[in-house]
Design an enzyme around this catalytic site. Structure first.
Site, PDB file in Angstrom:
ATOM      1  N   ASP A   1       0.867  -1.169   0.000  1.00  0.00           N
ATOM      2  CA  ASP A   1       0.000   0.000   0.000  1.00  0.00           C
ATOM      3  C   ASP A   1       0.914   1.232   0.000  1.00  0.00           C
ATOM      4  O   ASP A   1       2.106   1.132   0.321  1.00  0.00           O
ATOM      5  CB  ASP A   1      -0.886  -0.033   1.248  1.00  0.00           C
TER       6      ASP A   1
ATOM      7  N   ASP B   1      -0.245   5.208   0.768  1.00  0.00           N
ATOM      8  CA  ASP B   1      -0.556   6.175   1.818  1.00  0.00           C
ATOM      9  C   ASP B   1      -0.645   5.487   3.178  1.00  0.00           C
ATOM     10  O   ASP B   1      -1.436   4.560   3.361  1.00  0.00           O
ATOM     11  CB  ASP B   1      -1.884   6.886   1.521  1.00  0.00           C
TER      12      ASP B   1
END
Length: 256
Positions: free
Chosen positions: A7, A9
């Site tokens: 991922d 953010d």
């Protein structure tokens, strides 16, 4: 060989601030022969911009190294849309650009569409909610790019696509039809196929229990929660989505 699905953010960076140790950790994985791909639910930026941002931060990244929910929804629509089908898009220009590049026909007329793409739109208005509602009650299939309720920033969180999903479901009283971003198996398949490895050889690394960790668990990957974004260790202990590993940050990923 292992595959690492990161991922962005809350995992690799927060806003424009790189998380300490991210550059060294990702380089170490690459140096030892592991495969790395970045998978973001965030649809308000292009894959090109993600690749540029990561490279500028010191993590050399090509366009092919980045998958996001905009690309995944575009590929999905390519598979299911008939040549005459039209799509109403609630979302910003990056996801519209991705759909155009994949040959998806878009329309602003909610009475004349077969599909709705519901995505993060920071200019969302009551009129757009009404368009969304009118299309949905007439039978258009509503596909959300991602279910995230909020997006983490350096100084807090802001509403994300999940807030707009809630608005539509509040109006119709019915759940939307499909989410293609994490935790959907559609997103998991896109990442694992990109890596060319079995699910069991892949590590899903992220900061959200209900998206990153759930997807990893549901598909047989190794789920890794990092504590630099949304979810905390206390949340993980109480959650139905229990990560296989909990790390303080991406910096520790090389120790798995």
């Amino acid at each position: 060989m292992k595959g690492f699905i990161f991922d962005l953010d809350g995992t690799v960076y927060l806003g424009d601030k790189l998380i300490d140790g991210a550059v060294e950790a990702i380089q170490a994985l690459r140096d030892r022969g592991d495969k790395v791909v970045f998978l973001s639910n965030k649809p308000i930026a292009t894959r090109q911009s993600y690749a540029h941002k990561l490279t500028k931060m010191g993590i050399p990244t090509s366009l092919d190294d980045v998958l996001n929910s905009s690309l995944i929804v575009a590929r999905y629509l390519q598979k299911v849309c008939k040549p005459t089908d039209k799509v109403l898009v609630i979302g910003e220009e990056p996801i519209r650009d991705e759909l155009r590049e994949h040959g998806i026909t878009m329309s602003e007329n909610p009475l004349d569409v077969q599909y709705v793409v519901l995505s993060w739109d920071r200019n969302f208005t009551y009129d757009r909610l009404n368009d969304l509602y009118q299309a949905a009650i007439r039978g258009a299939v509503v596909i959300a790019s991602n279910p995230d309720r909020t997006c983490p920033l350096e100084d807090g969180q802001i509403p994300d696509t999940g807030a707009l999903i809630g608005a539509l479901e509040g109006a119709t009283g019915q759940p939307i039809d499909l989410v293609v971003g994490k935790p959907s198996p559609i997103a998991a398949e896109a990442a694992v196929e990109h890596l060319g490895l079995d699910y069991s050889a892949c590590y899903m690394v992220g900061d959200r229990l209900e998206t990153d960790i759930k997807m990893g668990n549901d598909t047989g990957m190794n789920s890794v929660l990092v504590l630099t974004g949304i979810s905390t260790a206390e949340m993980a202990e109480k959650s139905e989505y229990r990560p296989r590993y909990v790390l303080n940050s991406i910096k520790e990923i090389v120790n798995l």
